[in-house]
Write a protein that holds these residues in place. Structure first.
Motif, short mmCIF file in Angstrom:
data_model
loop_
_atom_site.label_atom_id
_atom_site.label_comp_id
_atom_site.label_asym_id
_atom_site.label_seq_id
_atom_site.Cartn_x
_atom_site.Cartn_y
_atom_site.Cartn_z
N GLU A 1 -47.68 -3.56 36.55
CA GLU A 1 -47.71 -3.55 35.09
C GLU A 1 -46.41 -4.10 34.49
O GLU A 1 -46.42 -4.64 33.38
CB GLU A 1 -47.99 -2.13 34.56
CG GLU A 1 -49.37 -1.58 34.92
CD GLU A 1 -50.54 -2.38 34.34
OE1 GLU A 1 -50.30 -3.30 33.55
OE2 GLU A 1 -51.69 -2.09 34.71
N ALA B 1 -47.37 -7.64 34.49
CA ALA B 1 -48.53 -7.94 33.64
C ALA B 1 -48.14 -8.02 32.17
O ALA B 1 -48.82 -8.68 31.37
CB ALA B 1 -49.61 -6.89 33.84
N GLU C 1 -50.24 -3.70 28.01
CA GLU C 1 -49.74 -3.65 29.39
C GLU C 1 -48.51 -2.75 29.49
O GLU C 1 -48.34 -2.03 30.47
CB GLU C 1 -49.36 -5.06 29.88
CG GLU C 1 -50.51 -6.06 29.91
CD GLU C 1 -51.50 -5.82 31.04
OE1 GLU C 1 -51.51 -4.72 31.62
OE2 GLU C 1 -52.27 -6.75 31.35
N HIS D 1 -49.68 0.67 29.76
CA HIS D 1 -50.12 0.94 31.13
C HIS D 1 -48.91 1.39 31.96
O HIS D 1 -48.98 2.37 32.70
CB HIS D 1 -50.73 -0.31 31.78
CG HIS D 1 -52.04 -0.72 31.19
ND1 HIS D 1 -52.69 -1.87 31.58
CD2 HIS D 1 -52.82 -0.15 30.24
CE1 HIS D 1 -53.82 -1.98 30.89
NE2 HIS D 1 -53.91 -0.96 30.07
N GLU E 1 -58.05 -4.23 31.61
CA GLU E 1 -57.79 -5.45 32.39
C GLU E 1 -58.97 -6.41 32.28
O GLU E 1 -58.78 -7.63 32.20
CB GLU E 1 -57.52 -5.11 33.86
CG GLU E 1 -56.48 -4.03 34.14
CD GLU E 1 -55.09 -4.32 33.62
OE1 GLU E 1 -54.91 -5.29 32.87
OE2 GLU E 1 -54.16 -3.57 33.96
#
Ligand SMILES: [Fe+2]
Ligand SMILES: [Fe+2]
Ligand SMILES: [Fe+2]
Ligand SMILES: [Fe+2]
Lengths: 282, 282
Positions: free
Chosen positions: B111, B114, B150, B153, B252
Motif C-alpha cells: 500500500e 500503491a 490507498e 489502506h 482495488e
C-alpha cells in the motif's frame, strides 16, 4: 474464463460509437468506448438543468466568508521570516512592471503560480505519511484543497482574460522554475516555504484590492460573472466581476492564515500533523 | 496599524499555553499557539462520541461495493500493453519471495507503493491544467482520491502489522525509485502508466484473495477490524480483519477499472479531460 469474454466485449465496444462518458464543461460528447462500466453520475441543479462542472461537484461549492480580516499581517521576526518577506517583495517588482494596471490579466497569470505550493506541499506530506506510517492530521487534504481552490481561481479568470501566446510561454517557464524551487524549498524548510506562501497571499490580497479600485473607477469593465464562478461560490445569477474578485480575495485571506499557521507550527518545533488541519476553511 | 497589534497578540499567545488545535488520531492535545483564528471543527458521531480522524471526515466515508466483478481483466493487445503486463508480472516474483505467505505484512508494504501513482498522476494533470488553461474533467480529483484511498489502506493495515526497521528502510528506497520512475513514465506515456497500474491492481486483487484464503484456513488470525477501518468503510462494530480485506479488495477492483479506463481513453487518441472522471467511484 472471463478473460476472453471481456476481450470480445472490448472489440464490440470499440467499434460502436455508444459512450457512457460525457465531457467536461463546454466540451461535447465525443464517444469514448468503455467496457469498464464506469459511468460518471449525472447531477442536476435545483432548477433541473444539468450540473456542468466535472472539476468540482455541488457539495464542494461554498459561500466565501468575506468578513475575514484582510489586514492581518505576520510581522517578520526571525531571519527566515525576513527572508521570506523580502523574497516576496522582490518578486513583486517585475510583476508590477510586467502587468502595470492590467489586473485581470495579472490575476490570471498569478493564479497559475498560486496553485503550485498547495499541490507540492500536499504531495510531499502524502509521501511522508506513507514513508513514516503516520497520519497526516488532515494537512494533505487541506493543502490539496488549497491547490484546487487556486486552480478554480484560474478557471474563473481565464473566462474574462484570454492568455496570449507569450503569456502561455511565460507560464510554462515560471511553473518549471517555481515547481522545482518550491519542491526543494519545502524539503529543506517547510517553515520557510509556508511563511513565503503566507506573504504571497498577503500580496495577492493587496493585488485584488487594487483590482477592485480599478473596477470602481471604471478603468476595468465590470462584466457579468462567469458561469463557473456563480456555481463555485454560490453567487446570485446577476453577479459581476466585482463580486467574483471579492470572494477570491477572501479565499486568499484564508490561504494566508493557513500558511502562516503552518509555518508557526513548525516554528514551535512541532509537525503539522500534531495540529488538526483546517479542512474546508474557506 | 494592525501590524503591531498582531505582533503583540502573537507574543501573548506564544507565552500562553492555550490552544485551539487538537491533534490527529490517538495523539493528545499539545498546545500549539495560534493567532490565526484557525479552529478545526469538532465533529461528533451519531452516538455522541468525538470523530477521531482528521485525515478523513464522515462525509468521505463510504460503503464499499463488494459486488464488483473481481475477474475482469484487460487482455494485453498491443506491445505497450504486453510490456505493462510483464513489468507487473516480473515485479511479482521478488515480492512473492520476500513476503512468502505473510499477507498482512505484504499488504501494508504494497500500500505504500500503491499510493504513489494516483498522487503523481493527479499532480501532473493539475500542473497541465494550469499550463494549458484547461479544465481537467475531474481527473485530478479522481486520481488524488485514489491516492488518498490507498493511503487509508495503509493506515488500516499498519494497525494490524507493525513495520520493522528494515521494512521501513525498504519502503523509503522503493518510494524513491518508484516515485521517479512513475513520474517520468507518466510524462512519457500516460497510456502505459495507467495500464501498468491497472495490472498492478489486478495483482492486488489476487493478493487479497490469497490473504482471505489464509484467513479462512486459520493461518492468519482473524483479529477484530481496526477502529479506523470501521469508520472509513462504515463497517459494523463487530467487523473483523476478513471484512476489511473484502472491502479493500473491492477498492482495488475499482482502481483497476479506473486505470484501465484511463489507459483506454489515451488509446483512443483522446485526453482524459474529454471523458468525465469517475469521482466517488468506490
Ligand atoms: Fe488565488
Ligand atoms: Fe491564494
Ligand atoms: Fe490498496
Ligand atoms: Fe489500489
Amino acid at each position: 474464463e472471463s478473460t476472453l469474454a471481456v476481450s470480445e466485449k472490448e472489440k464490440k465496444m470499440d467499434s460502436s460509437s455508444s459512450s457512457s462518458s460525457s465531457a467536461d464543461g463546454k466540451r461535447e460528447e465525443k464517444g469514448i468506448a468503455s467496457y469498464w462500466g464506469i459511468e460518471a453520475s449525472k447531477i442536476t441543479k435545483p432548477d433541473g438543468t444539468e450540473w456542468k462542472w466535472n472539476c468540482f461537484r455541488p457539495w464542494e461549492t461554498y459561500k466565501a466568508d468575506v468578513t475575514i480580516d484582510l489586514k492581518k499581517h505576520h510581522v517578520p521576526l526571525t531571519f527566515l521570516d525576513r527572508m521570506a518577506f523580502w523574497t516576496v517583495k522582490a518578486l513583486r517588482y517585475p510583476t508590477d512592471i510586467f502587468f502595470q494596471r492590467r489586473y485581470g490579466c495579472r490575476a490570471m497569470m498569478l493564479e497559475t503560480v498560486a496553485a503550485v505550493p498547495g499541490m507540492v506541499g500536499g504531495m510531499l506530506l502524502h509521501f511522508k505519511s506513507l514513508r513514516r506510517f503516520e497520519h497526516s492530521g488532515g494537512w494533505i487534504k487541506a493543502l490539496l484543497e488549497e491547490a484546487e481552490n487556486e486552480r478554480m481561481h484560474l478557471m474563473t479568470f481565464m473566462e474574462v482574460a484570454k492568455p496570449r501566446w507569450y503569456e502561455r510561454a511565460l507560464v510554462i517557464t515560471v511553473q518549471g522554475v517555481f515547481f522545482n524551487a518550491y519542491f526543494l524549498g519545502y524539503l529543506v524548510s517547510p517553515k520557510f516555504a509556508h511563511r513565503m506562501v503566507g506573504y504571497l497571499e498577503e500580496e495577492a490580497i493587496h493585488s485584488y484590492t487594487e483590482f477592485l479600485k480599478e473596477l470602481d473607477k471604471g478603468n476595468i469593465e465590470n462584466v457579468p460573472a462567469p458561469a463557473i464562478a456563480i456555481d463555485y461560490w454560490q453567487l446570485p445569477q446577476d453577479s459581476t466581476l466585482r463580486d467574483v474578485v471579492l470572494v477570491v480575495r477572501a479565499d486568499e485571506a484564508h490561504h494566508r492564515d493557513v500558511n502562516h499557521f503552518a509555518s508557526d507550527i513548525h516554528y514551535q518545533g512541532r509537525e503539522l500533523r500534531e495540529a488538526a488541519a483546517p479542512i474546508d476553511y474557506h
